[in-house]
Enzyme design. Structure first.
Site, PDB file in Angstrom:
ATOM      1  N   GLU A 416     -15.983  22.782  26.365  1.00  0.00           N
ATOM      2  CA  GLU A 416     -16.030  23.531  27.615  1.00  0.00           C
ATOM      3  C   GLU A 416     -15.074  23.034  28.688  1.00  0.00           C
ATOM      4  OE1 GLU A 416     -20.128  23.858  28.870  1.00  0.00           O
ATOM      5  OE2 GLU A 416     -20.530  25.353  27.326  1.00  0.00           O
ATOM      6  N   TYR A 472     -24.658  31.746  26.763  1.00  0.00           N
ATOM      7  CA  TYR A 472     -26.039  31.697  27.268  1.00  0.00           C
ATOM      8  C   TYR A 472     -26.473  33.014  27.895  1.00  0.00           C
ATOM      9  CZ  TYR A 472     -26.020  26.889  25.895  1.00  0.00           C
ATOM     10  OH  TYR A 472     -25.966  25.754  25.129  1.00  0.00           O
ATOM     11  N   GLU A 509     -22.749  27.173  20.536  1.00  0.00           N
ATOM     12  CA  GLU A 509     -23.986  26.968  21.303  1.00  0.00           C
ATOM     13  C   GLU A 509     -24.587  28.321  21.656  1.00  0.00           C
ATOM     14  OE1 GLU A 509     -23.778  24.437  24.778  1.00  0.00           O
ATOM     15  OE2 GLU A 509     -22.487  22.982  23.766  1.00  0.00           O
TER      16      GLU A 509
HETATM   17  C1  BDP Z   1     -23.306  23.784  27.671  1.00  0.00           C
HETATM   18  C2  BDP Z   1     -22.904  22.365  27.288  1.00  0.00           C
HETATM   19  C3  BDP Z   1     -24.057  21.533  26.746  1.00  0.00           C
HETATM   20  C4  BDP Z   1     -25.308  21.793  27.558  1.00  0.00           C
HETATM   21  C5  BDP Z   1     -25.672  23.255  27.454  1.00  0.00           C
HETATM   22  C6  BDP Z   1     -26.965  23.603  28.209  1.00  0.00           C
HETATM   23  O1  BDP Z   1     -21.846  22.358  26.365  1.00  0.00           O
HETATM   24  O2  BDP Z   1     -23.696  20.173  26.745  1.00  0.00           O
HETATM   25  O3  BDP Z   1     -26.370  20.971  27.181  1.00  0.00           O
HETATM   26  O4  BDP Z   1     -24.622  23.997  28.034  1.00  0.00           O
HETATM   27  O5  BDP Z   1     -26.889  23.901  29.386  1.00  0.00           O
HETATM   28  O6  BDP Z   1     -22.641  24.127  28.819  1.00  0.00           O
HETATM   29  O7  BDP Z   1     -28.031  23.541  27.620  1.00  0.00           O
END
Ligand code: BDP
Length: 598
Positions: A416, A472, A509
């Site tokens: 990131e 997300y 992620e």
């Molecule tokens: C992302 C990151 C990670 C965080 C995750 C989160 O890469 O390290 O733990 O979000 O917010 O931005 O859970």
């Protein structure tokens, strides 16, 4: 001369003595001990196990969150060694920076907390003598360190660290320390790669020596799992052909043993053996191929993190994690956000689990909470020559250390980072071409992209061999609204198809914070139901998008972070709790993954 990062080995030419165990330990907030250490010992305030992260063993916030210099100290005895041998101290890691003192004299230093280093102490020691080994560590973070953060000094002199990332800043001697006795003329590195042709595996290898002595002779031997010799080559660099090879596969980590030998006249002067896997990994169009068959990546982003033991290497915890990953049907994990202990890669080799190996380049947005304030208009990379130098060294060391593991299939060069400015473009271009010169196997390279950056504004994604998205929707964006979240996800994927066609995309992620046992029939955020619904919604979209070639859930387990308004006892996006109990979503993903989408 090139450094050696070979994993310590005991054989007829190499000896190793562990320096793990109890060390004296002391905080040094006023940086006093470095100037007095010659002739004196550091105060024996307390003791600390090595390997270990110091934070979670203490009972006060001051100790747990201590930032600044701190010391580890112990004695060791040097055993007999001959004129043909050298003696080294080896640190599997020292987080984040270390100065090493022998009987009070500084003999070396190292920056970066997640990769090994060795110090040659041959000329400083004599057999039979006892030496005092003191290690001055420092765990501050700055804008040009890996990982990045900032250190604030309060009026009373107390230091506080603000990580630009979302995991607790554990530090200390978190991996093993050892004393190595190795031949003066020795193998300092080697590389392997496999080619598959007409059912035959061709293993290419090259030994790197620390000497140019032309009178040496070399031999490479390859043994199968039963110890049967399946090929050899009498050269420093060469190939070994294996007829009807047993290939290294997901879930079937078949390992051969490559034995390298160096002789002077007829005497064996050095040997090094490593288990290797015969396999290929390639990208063609938008698909990954392992041994020429397509493979869909399914698994996790992980952390080295466990209750009480912090980030220290704990073999039993890792054994559990591999059992849990196999139980779920996972085939891959990313070493978010730093290279893990070397033994972890050995375990993955044995288990047949794929790894995307990541350097500790995290926090390159300059925001203390990357998920909230990560997007900036000025470049994080402007005027940071030191950062680039350190970043390149970490990439070179990671690739040198991990390149012979069949489990490692790709390199992640950053997590990131800010990638929208011309400074970022220059920085990334240089870094990617540097990384590509380092790996004889030419594994694909990537960086993971933050939610606020995509094909519309990133200047750097076209450097990637495959796109890695941290997304997300339904959590930080479209919070609680999966319908809207999935519309946005689909729209983004459509955009990617146009902007960067014929490249695989993987989700490095995606997830939702979930409190185990928090059951909510209406599926509100933080409930076990919401985690399940979110993962199902994403994976339905993935299944309809052919160029999505992988899903790595965030995160394997709940993990420690700094406390904040968004974090209650850490990040709770784990599919397992921090103690490794499965949340309900684990059963849902297990069923999906065991259905094997390939
Ligand atoms: C992302 C990151 C990670 C965080 C995750 C989160 O890469 O390290 O733990 O979000 O917010 O931005 O859970």
């Amino acid at each position: 001369m090139m450094k050696s990062l070979l994993y310590p080995q005991v054989n007829c030419c190499r000896k190793k003595e562990s320096l793990d165990g109890l060390w004296y330990f002391s905080f040094d907030p006023k940086k006093e001990y470095a100037s007095v250490i010659k002739g004196k010992e550091i105060p024996k305030d307390t003791w600390m196990p090595v390997p270990g992260s110091f934070s979670d063993v203490f009972m006060t916030a001051e100790e747990k969150n201590y930032v600044g210099d701190f010391w580890y100290e112990r004695e060791f005895v040097v055993h007999d060694f001959s004129k043909e041998e050298s003696v080294f101290l080896r640190f599997d890691s020292a987080t984040h920076r270390a100065k090493i003192y022998l009987d009070g004299e500084c003999i070396g230093e190292h920056e970066g907390g997640f990769l090994p280093f060795e110090l040659d102490i041959t000329d400083r020691v004599q057999p039979g003598h006892t030496y005092r080994l003191s290690v001055q560590l420092n765990n501050e973070l700055h804008g040009d360190t890996l990982p990045a953060g900032m250190t604030i000094e309060h009026e009373d002199g107390r230091k506080e660290v603000k990580p630009f990332f979302d995991f607790f800043n554990y530090s200390g001697l978190q991996r093993s320390v050892s004393l190595l006795y190795m031949p003066k003329e020795r193998i300092i590195d080697f590389s392997t790669s496999t080619e598959l042709r007409d059912g035959i595996a061709i293993l290419h290898y090259e030994m790197i020596m620390n000497t140019t002595n032309e009178s040496l002779s070399f031999q490479a031997q390859l043994y199968d799992k039963k110890g049967k010799n399946v090929g050899s080559c009498p050269q420093k660099e060469g190939t070994i052909e294996v007829q009807s090879p047993h290939l290294w596969e997901v879930g079937q980590g078949y390992l051969y043993t490559l034995v390298l030998e160096v002789k002077k006249e007829e005497t064996l002067i050095d040997t090094y053996a490593q288990k290797i896997g015969l396999r290929t990994f390639e990208i063609k169009g938008d698909t990954f191929y392992l041994n020429q068959h397509s493979i869909y990546l399914q698994g996790f982003g992980k952390h080295e993190d466990f209750y009480l033991t912090g980030r220290s290497y704990q073999p039993l915890v890792w054994k559990k994690d591999f059992e849990a990953m196999k139980w779920m049907g996972a085939n891959c994990f990313r070493t978010s956000h730093y290279p893990y202990a070397e033994e972890v890669y050995q375990m993955a080799d044995e288990e047949g689990i794929l790894i995307i190996d990541e350097v500790p380049a995290v926090g390159f947005t300059g925001a203390t909470m990357n998920v909230l304030g990560g997007h900036q208009t000025t470049s994080f990379f402007a005027g940071k020559p030191k950062l680039k130098e350190r970043h390149k060294e970490a990439i070179a060391d990671m690739i040198q250390r991990d390149k012979n593991h069949p489990s490692v299939i790709a390199w992640s060069l950053m997590n990131e980072p800010e990638s929208t400015t011309k400074e970022a473009k220059e920085y990334f271009t240089d870094l990617f071409s540097f990384a590509r010169t380092k790996d004889p196997e030419h594994r694909p390279c990537t960086f993971t992209m933050i939610m606020t950056e995509s094909y519309q504004n990133s200047q750097c994604y076209d450097l990637c061999d495959f796109i890695s998205l941290n997304r997300y929707y339904g959590w930080y964006i479209d919070s609680g609204d999966l319908k809207k979240g999935m519309e946005d996800l689909k729209a983004e994927l459509k955009g990617w198809e146009q902007a960067y066609p014929h490249h695989p995309i993987i989700f490095t992620e995606f997830g939702a914070d979930t409190l185990q046992g928090n059951s909510d029939v209406t599926g509100g955020m933080w409930s076990e139901q919401y985690q399940i619904q979110l993962l199902k919604a994403y994976t339905e979209v993935f299944d309809k998008t052919p160029f999505v070639q992988g899903e790595l859930l965030w995160n394997f387990a709940d993990f420690a972070t700094d406390p904040s308004i968004l974090r209650a006892k850490g990040n709770r996006k784990g599919i397992f709790t921090r103690e490794r109990d499965p949340k309900m979503a684990a059963y849902v993903m297990k069923e999906r993954w065991q259905g094997k989408r390939e």
